[in-house]
Each structure stands twice: as C-alpha cells, then as structure tokens.
Design a protein around this motif. Sequence first.
Motif, PDB file in Angstrom:
ATOM      1  N   GLU A 163       0.831  -1.210   0.000  1.00 58.06           N
ATOM      2  CA  GLU A 163       0.000   0.000   0.000  1.00 58.06           C
ATOM      3  C   GLU A 163       0.863   1.257   0.000  1.00 58.06           C
ATOM      4  N   ILE A 164       1.920   1.250   0.794  1.00 60.77           N
ATOM      5  CA  ILE A 164       2.829   2.401   0.813  1.00 60.77           C
ATOM      6  C   ILE A 164       3.438   2.576  -0.573  1.00 60.77           C
ATOM      7  N   ALA A 165       3.873   1.471  -1.168  1.00 69.33           N
ATOM      8  CA  ALA A 165       4.487   1.515  -2.500  1.00 69.33           C
ATOM      9  C   ALA A 165       3.520   2.115  -3.521  1.00 69.33           C
ATOM     10  N   ALA A 166       2.271   1.692  -3.475  1.00 62.88           N
ATOM     11  CA  ALA A 166       1.277   2.191  -4.431  1.00 62.88           C
ATOM     12  C   ALA A 166       0.986   3.676  -4.215  1.00 62.88           C
ATOM     13  N   ARG A 167       0.804   4.067  -2.956  1.00 67.63           N
ATOM     14  CA  ARG A 167       0.469   5.471  -2.672  1.00 67.63           C
ATOM     15  C   ARG A 167       1.626   6.403  -2.964  1.00 67.63           C
ATOM     16  N   GLN A 168       2.846   5.964  -2.665  1.00 70.38           N
ATOM     17  CA  GLN A 168       3.988   6.875  -2.732  1.00 70.38           C
ATOM     18  C   GLN A 168       4.842   6.705  -3.987  1.00 70.38           C
ATOM     19  N   GLY A 169       4.541   5.707  -4.801  1.00 66.52           N
ATOM     20  CA  GLY A 169       5.322   5.506  -6.019  1.00 66.52           C
ATOM     21  C   GLY A 169       6.757   5.072  -5.743  1.00 66.52           C
ATOM     22  N   ILE A 170       6.911   4.242  -4.711  1.00 65.02           N
ATOM     23  CA  ILE A 170       8.227   3.726  -4.326  1.00 65.02           C
ATOM     24  C   ILE A 170       8.204   2.214  -4.522  1.00 65.02           C
TER      25      ILE A 170
END
Length: 153
Positions: free
Chosen positions: A30-37
């Motif tokens: 989820e962090i990866a998807a939201r932050q583009g990381i």
Amino acid sequence: MRLTTKGRYAVTAMLDVALHADTEPTPLAEIAARQGISQAYLEQLFVRLKRAGLVDSVRGPGGGYLLRGDPATVSVADVVSAVGEGVDATRCGGTGDCQDGDTCLTHELWADLSMQIHLFLTRVTLASLVRRGDVRSVARRQDSADLIAARHV
C-alpha cells in the motif's frame, strides 16, 4: 549537500505509516502504491527502520508495519539516521581534509549549515507533519486514488 533518495523515501514511508497509524498495520504494498516507491526498496528501508526500533512488523493476513511508540517522539532526523543517511553540506564529508588534506576556507560555514539542518530535522516530528493541513490533503488524495485503483483490479 545532499539528502539522498534513501533518506527522502524513508521519511515519506514513515509519514505514510504515521498517517495510517489509527487503523491497522500498513502493508508495504500500500505504501508503494500510494507513494510511487518500489516495494523491494521499501523492504530494504524497513529492515533498517525496524532495526532502529522505529517500527514493528506484523506478519500474516492484515500484516504490515506499525510505528513503535508515539509519533510525537520520532523526528525526521531519527528516520534519516536509521537508514544510514545524514545531511552534510561539506565537500569533505565533515572530515576537515577538504583541500589536499587541509581544511578549506569555507569548511566551518558548511559544517555549521549541516548542524543547523540536523537541528531543524530533529525538531520536526512525524506527529507535527501529520497535523499539517497540506500533508493531510495529499494523504486524502492518495487514499482516494488507492481506493479507485483497488476497485479496478
């Protein structure tokens, strides 16, 4: 002076976890998807953040990461330091051998700037960032985009 991608991404990811701290563990996906990381990059960062005692991990379904402790006690400097970063404006990395083994003319100026940046980052906590209106507005937009993307899967 440089604050590398590693430090920037670590702060961004920790702020994401802090913004979602009132719910449940935050999965790295989820962090990866939201932050583009990249999730793989986040995994490397969170190993260091966990080792530094800033987060706890929860395994299994519904698992992810939680802040360890109060976000009011976690500074941006703590996060940057946890991933092995720092902010150094000197040309010599703070060693004082900037000019053929000797201190250069402006070494103390850049060392003082580095200290001021560190002090500033020490005073900024995750809780103070979470309270900012601009941060909350961006988080709402990202959460909405995340929900829309999840519906289309």
